[in-house]
Design an enzyme around this catalytic site. Structure first.
Site, PDB file in Angstrom:
ATOM      1  N   CYS A  46       0.836  -1.213   0.000  1.00  0.00           N
ATOM      2  CA  CYS A  46       0.000   0.000   0.000  1.00  0.00           C
ATOM      3  C   CYS A  46       0.871   1.265   0.000  1.00  0.00           C
ATOM      4  CB  CYS A  46      -0.902  -0.062   1.238  1.00  0.00           C
ATOM      5  SG  CYS A  46      -1.708   1.469   1.682  1.00  0.00           S
ATOM      6  N   CYS A  90       0.228   3.718   2.827  1.00  0.00           N
ATOM      7  CA  CYS A  90       0.709   3.144   4.089  1.00  0.00           C
ATOM      8  C   CYS A  90       2.205   3.377   4.239  1.00  0.00           C
ATOM      9  CB  CYS A  90       0.431   1.640   4.143  1.00  0.00           C
ATOM     10  SG  CYS A  90      -1.301   1.176   4.073  1.00  0.00           S
TER      11      CYS A  90
END
Length: 122
Positions: A30, A33
């Site tokens: 991600c 993230c």
């Protein structure tokens, strides 16, 4: 304090037995993230009285499912065993710092009353 890896085995113990616990639900694939990671790590070093946990949603699918995590990163805050905040999306440093201060300032007796009233109303 460095971040702590949270798993299905230690999540309850960590969130119940520490005053304020921030939880970052994330995954290695991600990009948001990965961008939020250094901000979260910096905050963990600044606030040594708070536990900063990370849940890898790929490794801990049970936890992600248990908390209904639909989007990552998602930040959750648990204070005195009560979830007081949960929202998806990476945060800039100033927003994370503001969230931490707001959580510190919570009147937990009032929060417990509200949680109790919500539970009674269901």
């Amino acid at each position: 304090m460095a971040t702590k890896t949270l798993t299905a085995e230690n999540f309850g113990e960590v969130t119940e037995n520490n005053g304020i616990v921030l939880v970052d639900f994330w995954a290695t694939w991600c990009p948001p993230c990965r961008a939020f990671g250094p901000v979260y790590e910096k905050a963990s070093e600044k606030h040594s009285d708070i536990v900063f946990g990370k849940v890898d949603t790929e490794a801990e699918q049970y936890l992600a499912q248990q908390f209904g995590i639909q989007s990552i990163p998602t930040v959750m805050v648990v204070r005195d065993g009560v979830i007081v905040y949960e929202q998806p999306g990476a945060m800039p440093e100033a927003m994370l710092e503001s969230l931490i201060e707001q959580v510190r300032d919570l009147d937990m007796d009032e929060v417990r009353k509200q949680v109790s009233a919500q539970g009674a109303g269901q």
